[in-house]
Design a protein around this motif. Structure first.
Motif, PDB file in Angstrom:
ATOM      1  N   ALA A 250      93.344  55.577  76.932  1.00  0.00           N
ATOM      2  CA  ALA A 250      92.614  56.079  78.100  1.00  0.00           C
ATOM      3  C   ALA A 250      92.229  54.897  78.978  1.00  0.00           C
ATOM      4  O   ALA A 250      91.890  53.828  78.495  1.00  0.00           O
ATOM      5  CB  ALA A 250      91.368  56.825  77.653  1.00  0.00           C
ATOM      6  N   GLY A 251      92.307  55.092  80.273  1.00  0.00           N
ATOM      7  CA  GLY A 251      91.963  54.029  81.206  1.00  0.00           C
ATOM      8  C   GLY A 251      93.094  53.053  81.461  1.00  0.00           C
ATOM      9  O   GLY A 251      92.922  52.083  82.192  1.00  0.00           O
ATOM     10  N   ALA A 252      94.266  53.279  80.893  1.00  0.00           N
ATOM     11  CA  ALA A 252      95.403  52.370  81.089  1.00  0.00           C
ATOM     12  C   ALA A 252      95.972  52.564  82.490  1.00  0.00           C
ATOM     13  O   ALA A 252      96.077  53.683  82.987  1.00  0.00           O
ATOM     14  CB  ALA A 252      96.477  52.621  80.046  1.00  0.00           C
ATOM     15  N   ARG A 253      96.330  51.453  83.101  1.00  0.00           N
ATOM     16  CA  ARG A 253      97.013  51.462  84.386  1.00  0.00           C
ATOM     17  C   ARG A 253      98.318  50.707  84.191  1.00  0.00           C
ATOM     18  O   ARG A 253      98.322  49.571  83.720  1.00  0.00           O
ATOM     19  CB  ARG A 253      96.184  50.779  85.469  1.00  0.00           C
ATOM     20  CG  ARG A 253      94.809  51.392  85.680  1.00  0.00           C
ATOM     21  CD  ARG A 253      94.918  52.790  86.274  1.00  0.00           C
ATOM     22  NE  ARG A 253      93.611  53.382  86.474  1.00  0.00           N
ATOM     23  CZ  ARG A 253      93.053  54.261  85.659  1.00  0.00           C
ATOM     24  NH1 ARG A 253      93.674  54.641  84.572  1.00  0.00           N
ATOM     25  NH2 ARG A 253      91.878  54.773  85.914  1.00  0.00           N
TER      26      ARG A 253
ATOM     27  N   THR B 129      84.251  51.126  84.586  1.00  0.00           N
ATOM     28  CA  THR B 129      85.091  51.808  85.572  1.00  0.00           C
ATOM     29  C   THR B 129      85.421  53.212  85.087  1.00  0.00           C
ATOM     30  O   THR B 129      84.839  53.712  84.138  1.00  0.00           O
ATOM     31  CB  THR B 129      86.387  51.010  85.810  1.00  0.00           C
ATOM     32  OG1 THR B 129      87.081  50.917  84.569  1.00  0.00           O
ATOM     33  CG2 THR B 129      86.089  49.628  86.352  1.00  0.00           C
ATOM     34  N   ASP B 130      86.386  53.812  85.698  1.00  0.00           N
ATOM     35  CA  ASP B 130      86.772  55.189  85.380  1.00  0.00           C
ATOM     36  C   ASP B 130      87.705  55.222  84.169  1.00  0.00           C
ATOM     37  O   ASP B 130      88.793  55.762  84.209  1.00  0.00           O
ATOM     38  CB  ASP B 130      87.439  55.806  86.611  1.00  0.00           C
ATOM     39  CG  ASP B 130      87.635  57.293  86.473  1.00  0.00           C
ATOM     40  OD1 ASP B 130      86.936  57.906  85.639  1.00  0.00           O
ATOM     41  OD2 ASP B 130      88.488  57.842  87.184  1.00  0.00           O
ATOM     42  N   ALA B 131      87.254  54.633  83.058  1.00  0.00           N
ATOM     43  CA  ALA B 131      88.098  54.540  81.868  1.00  0.00           C
ATOM     44  C   ALA B 131      88.238  55.870  81.132  1.00  0.00           C
ATOM     45  O   ALA B 131      89.107  56.015  80.288  1.00  0.00           O
ATOM     46  CB  ALA B 131      87.541  53.485  80.916  1.00  0.00           C
TER      47      ALA B 131
ATOM     48  N   GLN C 280      97.189  47.198  82.544  1.00  0.00           N
ATOM     49  CA  GLN C 280      95.775  46.827  82.594  1.00  0.00           C
ATOM     50  C   GLN C 280      94.966  47.965  81.994  1.00  0.00           C
ATOM     51  O   GLN C 280      95.163  49.127  82.340  1.00  0.00           O
ATOM     52  CB  GLN C 280      95.344  46.570  84.041  1.00  0.00           C
ATOM     53  CG  GLN C 280      93.913  46.143  84.184  1.00  0.00           C
ATOM     54  CD  GLN C 280      93.523  45.952  85.651  1.00  0.00           C
ATOM     55  OE1 GLN C 280      94.104  46.560  86.541  1.00  0.00           O
ATOM     56  NE2 GLN C 280      92.546  45.116  85.885  1.00  0.00           N
ATOM     57  N   ILE C 281      94.073  47.620  81.059  1.00  0.00           N
ATOM     58  CA  ILE C 281      93.156  48.605  80.495  1.00  0.00           C
ATOM     59  C   ILE C 281      91.835  48.442  81.222  1.00  0.00           C
ATOM     60  O   ILE C 281      91.237  47.359  81.186  1.00  0.00           O
ATOM     61  CB  ILE C 281      92.963  48.399  78.979  1.00  0.00           C
ATOM     62  CG1 ILE C 281      94.302  48.343  78.252  1.00  0.00           C
ATOM     63  CG2 ILE C 281      92.062  49.491  78.405  1.00  0.00           C
ATOM     64  CD1 ILE C 281      95.103  49.614  78.296  1.00  0.00           C
TER      65      ILE C 281
END
Length: 122
Positions: free
Chosen positions: A82-85, A40-42, A34-35
């Motif tokens: 950046a911001g990838a989960r 959010t805190d990306a 999920q990006i």
């Protein structure tokens, strides 16, 4: 080893990635990605977590699989946006896989999940 700031730790983070993220499945694992959006805190770097259930094997086997996956995932974190989960869910065949086989499946799963991310992130 994944640094503390690069780990998913809360169950709601895991649930969000699994439910809302894109998925890349392989024989030994499923990779959920999920990006996070701009609200959010990306700006934070990518974060990852592992799910290795009892279906994979006993405690010794599960911990061995988790150690291997953590090591493989740590080296691939810099290639993620950046911001990838990311959540990597090990399947029972991961118990008998070598580190090289797990690495091939992890790379293929990440590629597949990145391809399916809305917005064309590749």
């Amino acid at each position: 080893m994944l640094p503390a700031g690069s780990r998913l730790t809360r169950s709601d983070e895991f649930a969000s990635v699994i439910r809302r993220g894109s998925r890349g499945g392989r024989h030994r694992m499923v990779v959920h990605l999920q990006i996070m959006g701009p609200s959010t805190d990306a700006d934070a770097g990518p974060r990852a977590g592992l799910v290795v259930s009892k279906a994979v094997g006993g405690a010794v086997v599960r911990h061995r699989v988790a150690r291997r996956l953590r090591h493989l995932l740590a080296s691939r974190m810099t290639g993620l946006p950046a911001g990838a989960r990311v959540v990597v869910r090990a399947l029972p065949p991961a118990a008998t896989a070598t580190s090289a086989e797990l690495g091939i499946d992890l790379d293929a799963g990440l590629r597949g999940a990145l391809r399916k991310v809305p917005g064309g992130v590749r």
